[in-house]
Design a protein around this motif. Sequence first.
Motif, PDB file in Angstrom:
ATOM      1  N   ASN A   1      -4.257   4.920   0.360  1.00  0.00           N
ATOM      2  CA  ASN A   1      -4.111   5.464   1.708  1.00  0.00           C
ATOM      3  C   ASN A   1      -5.048   4.767   2.685  1.00  0.00           C
ATOM      4  O   ASN A   1      -4.677   4.507   3.831  1.00  0.00           O
ATOM      5  CB  ASN A   1      -4.371   6.970   1.715  1.00  0.00           C
ATOM      6  CG  ASN A   1      -3.232   7.747   1.101  1.00  0.00           C
ATOM      7  OD1 ASN A   1      -2.087   7.324   1.124  1.00  0.00           O
ATOM      8  ND2 ASN A   1      -3.551   8.882   0.528  1.00  0.00           N
ATOM      9  N   ASP A   2      -6.262   4.448   2.247  1.00  0.00           N
ATOM     10  CA  ASP A   2      -7.199   3.711   3.101  1.00  0.00           C
ATOM     11  C   ASP A   2      -6.630   2.344   3.453  1.00  0.00           C
ATOM     12  O   ASP A   2      -6.707   1.901   4.592  1.00  0.00           O
ATOM     13  CB  ASP A   2      -8.554   3.548   2.408  1.00  0.00           C
ATOM     14  CG  ASP A   2      -9.289   4.864   2.233  1.00  0.00           C
ATOM     15  OD1 ASP A   2      -8.949   5.848   2.931  1.00  0.00           O
ATOM     16  OD2 ASP A   2     -10.210   4.907   1.390  1.00  0.00           O
ATOM     17  N   GLY A   3      -6.068   1.672   2.458  1.00  0.00           N
ATOM     18  CA  GLY A   3      -5.466   0.360   2.694  1.00  0.00           C
ATOM     19  C   GLY A   3      -4.276   0.436   3.633  1.00  0.00           C
ATOM     20  O   GLY A   3      -4.107  -0.414   4.513  1.00  0.00           O
ATOM     21  N   TYR A   4      -3.460   1.457   3.455  1.00  0.00           N
ATOM     22  CA  TYR A   4      -2.308   1.661   4.332  1.00  0.00           C
ATOM     23  C   TYR A   4      -2.769   1.855   5.771  1.00  0.00           C
ATOM     24  O   TYR A   4      -2.247   1.222   6.697  1.00  0.00           O
ATOM     25  CB  TYR A   4      -1.494   2.871   3.854  1.00  0.00           C
ATOM     26  CG  TYR A   4      -0.233   3.103   4.647  1.00  0.00           C
ATOM     27  CD1 TYR A   4       0.960   2.524   4.249  1.00  0.00           C
ATOM     28  CD2 TYR A   4      -0.235   3.889   5.795  1.00  0.00           C
ATOM     29  CE1 TYR A   4       2.129   2.728   4.969  1.00  0.00           C
ATOM     30  CE2 TYR A   4       0.922   4.101   6.524  1.00  0.00           C
ATOM     31  CZ  TYR A   4       2.099   3.511   6.108  1.00  0.00           C
ATOM     32  OH  TYR A   4       3.247   3.707   6.841  1.00  0.00           O
ATOM     33  N   ASP A   5      -3.761   2.723   5.962  1.00  0.00           N
ATOM     34  CA  ASP A   5      -4.287   2.975   7.306  1.00  0.00           C
ATOM     35  C   ASP A   5      -4.843   1.704   7.934  1.00  0.00           C
ATOM     36  O   ASP A   5      -4.614   1.420   9.107  1.00  0.00           O
ATOM     37  CB  ASP A   5      -5.371   4.052   7.272  1.00  0.00           C
ATOM     38  CG  ASP A   5      -4.832   5.431   6.937  1.00  0.00           C
ATOM     39  OD1 ASP A   5      -3.597   5.621   6.967  1.00  0.00           O
ATOM     40  OD2 ASP A   5      -5.653   6.315   6.635  1.00  0.00           O
ATOM     41  N   PHE A   6      -5.589   0.928   7.144  1.00  0.00           N
ATOM     42  CA  PHE A   6      -6.182  -0.315   7.640  1.00  0.00           C
ATOM     43  C   PHE A   6      -5.091  -1.293   8.078  1.00  0.00           C
ATOM     44  O   PHE A   6      -5.171  -1.898   9.145  1.00  0.00           O
ATOM     45  CB  PHE A   6      -7.069  -0.943   6.555  1.00  0.00           C
ATOM     46  CG  PHE A   6      -7.685  -2.234   6.977  1.00  0.00           C
ATOM     47  CD1 PHE A   6      -8.850  -2.236   7.727  1.00  0.00           C
ATOM     48  CD2 PHE A   6      -7.100  -3.442   6.627  1.00  0.00           C
ATOM     49  CE1 PHE A   6      -9.419  -3.439   8.136  1.00  0.00           C
ATOM     50  CE2 PHE A   6      -7.656  -4.644   7.030  1.00  0.00           C
ATOM     51  CZ  PHE A   6      -8.824  -4.646   7.782  1.00  0.00           C
TER      52      PHE A   6
ATOM     53  N   TYR B   1       0.828  -1.212   0.000  1.00  0.00           N
ATOM     54  CA  TYR B   1       0.000   0.000   0.000  1.00  0.00           C
ATOM     55  C   TYR B   1       0.862   1.263   0.000  1.00  0.00           C
ATOM     56  O   TYR B   1       0.520   2.262  -0.625  1.00  0.00           O
ATOM     57  CB  TYR B   1      -0.956   0.019   1.194  1.00  0.00           C
ATOM     58  CG  TYR B   1      -2.162  -0.863   0.983  1.00  0.00           C
ATOM     59  CD1 TYR B   1      -3.125  -0.542   0.037  1.00  0.00           C
ATOM     60  CD2 TYR B   1      -2.340  -2.013   1.743  1.00  0.00           C
ATOM     61  CE1 TYR B   1      -4.235  -1.336  -0.162  1.00  0.00           C
ATOM     62  CE2 TYR B   1      -3.449  -2.816   1.551  1.00  0.00           C
ATOM     63  CZ  TYR B   1      -4.396  -2.478   0.602  1.00  0.00           C
ATOM     64  OH  TYR B   1      -5.488  -3.287   0.408  1.00  0.00           O
TER      65      TYR B   1
ATOM     66  N   TYR C   1      -6.780  12.898   0.546  1.00  0.00           N
ATOM     67  CA  TYR C   1      -6.271  11.723   1.266  1.00  0.00           C
ATOM     68  C   TYR C   1      -7.397  10.764   1.610  1.00  0.00           C
ATOM     69  O   TYR C   1      -7.266   9.561   1.459  1.00  0.00           O
ATOM     70  CB  TYR C   1      -5.544  12.177   2.540  1.00  0.00           C
ATOM     71  CG  TYR C   1      -4.942  11.040   3.321  1.00  0.00           C
ATOM     72  CD1 TYR C   1      -3.640  10.634   3.069  1.00  0.00           C
ATOM     73  CD2 TYR C   1      -5.668  10.352   4.285  1.00  0.00           C
ATOM     74  CE1 TYR C   1      -3.066   9.583   3.757  1.00  0.00           C
ATOM     75  CE2 TYR C   1      -5.112   9.303   4.982  1.00  0.00           C
ATOM     76  CZ  TYR C   1      -3.813   8.911   4.728  1.00  0.00           C
ATOM     77  OH  TYR C   1      -3.261   7.875   5.402  1.00  0.00           O
ATOM     78  N   HIS C   2      -8.518  11.285   2.078  1.00  0.00           N
ATOM     79  CA  HIS C   2      -9.598  10.416   2.541  1.00  0.00           C
ATOM     80  C   HIS C   2     -10.417   9.813   1.396  1.00  0.00           C
ATOM     81  O   HIS C   2     -11.332   9.043   1.639  1.00  0.00           O
ATOM     82  CB  HIS C   2     -10.508  11.170   3.532  1.00  0.00           C
ATOM     83  CG  HIS C   2     -11.187  12.357   2.940  1.00  0.00           C
ATOM     84  ND1 HIS C   2     -10.514  13.538   2.685  1.00  0.00           N
ATOM     85  CD2 HIS C   2     -12.460  12.549   2.545  1.00  0.00           C
ATOM     86  CE1 HIS C   2     -11.359  14.404   2.163  1.00  0.00           C
ATOM     87  NE2 HIS C   2     -12.545  13.833   2.078  1.00  0.00           N
ATOM     88  N   HIS C   3     -10.083  10.114   0.147  1.00  0.00           N
ATOM     89  CA  HIS C   3     -10.737   9.505  -1.008  1.00  0.00           C
ATOM     90  C   HIS C   3      -9.742   8.703  -1.841  1.00  0.00           C
ATOM     91  O   HIS C   3      -9.941   8.524  -3.035  1.00  0.00           O
ATOM     92  CB  HIS C   3     -11.376  10.583  -1.893  1.00  0.00           C
ATOM     93  CG  HIS C   3     -12.574  11.219  -1.289  1.00  0.00           C
ATOM     94  ND1 HIS C   3     -13.784  10.577  -1.180  1.00  0.00           N
ATOM     95  CD2 HIS C   3     -12.744  12.440  -0.732  1.00  0.00           C
ATOM     96  CE1 HIS C   3     -14.646  11.374  -0.591  1.00  0.00           C
ATOM     97  NE2 HIS C   3     -14.038  12.519  -0.296  1.00  0.00           N
ATOM     98  N   ASP C   4      -8.714   8.248  -1.225  1.00  0.00           N
ATOM     99  CA  ASP C   4      -7.625   7.567  -1.932  1.00  0.00           C
ATOM    100  C   ASP C   4      -7.503   6.144  -1.386  1.00  0.00           C
ATOM    101  O   ASP C   4      -7.091   5.942  -0.249  1.00  0.00           O
ATOM    102  CB  ASP C   4      -6.339   8.360  -1.724  1.00  0.00           C
ATOM    103  CG  ASP C   4      -5.189   7.833  -2.539  1.00  0.00           C
ATOM    104  OD1 ASP C   4      -5.376   6.870  -3.316  1.00  0.00           O
ATOM    105  OD2 ASP C   4      -4.087   8.373  -2.400  1.00  0.00           O
ATOM    106  N   SER C   5      -7.847   5.144  -2.198  1.00  0.00           N
ATOM    107  CA  SER C   5      -7.874   3.765  -1.693  1.00  0.00           C
ATOM    108  C   SER C   5      -6.508   3.247  -1.238  1.00  0.00           C
ATOM    109  O   SER C   5      -6.457   2.502  -0.258  1.00  0.00           O
ATOM    110  CB  SER C   5      -8.511   2.822  -2.713  1.00  0.00           C
ATOM    111  OG  SER C   5      -7.770   2.809  -3.910  1.00  0.00           O
TER     112      SER C   5
END
Length: 106
Positions: free
Chosen positions: A69-74, A48, A63-67
Amino acid sequence: METERYYISVQSKSIMKNQGDSPYELIIDATDQQVAELRSLFNALEDYDQAAMFRAPMPGIPYHHDSPNDGYDFQLKAIYRTLYNLGTEETKQHVSSLTDKLDTIG
């Protein structure tokens, strides 16, 4: 299964058996299977991270609409959850302090 002590660096995504091999932030006691699962989480985090790096120069995607980044956070949350579950008391306290800070950010 028998657990062994491991020294973990989230920053460098490393899992070490020997305390003096490299700098580390956290200590866990884990089985071989649990270490393999943690390595898998670190590998996914790296994937990610690479995807986000290629997307970063593109303007206009928040940032909050970027998959990636979402995957990295998860993945990062999954890593810290795993480290908390396997960690020494000091590791659990450290991870708890991090999650408390993250919860206040939103």
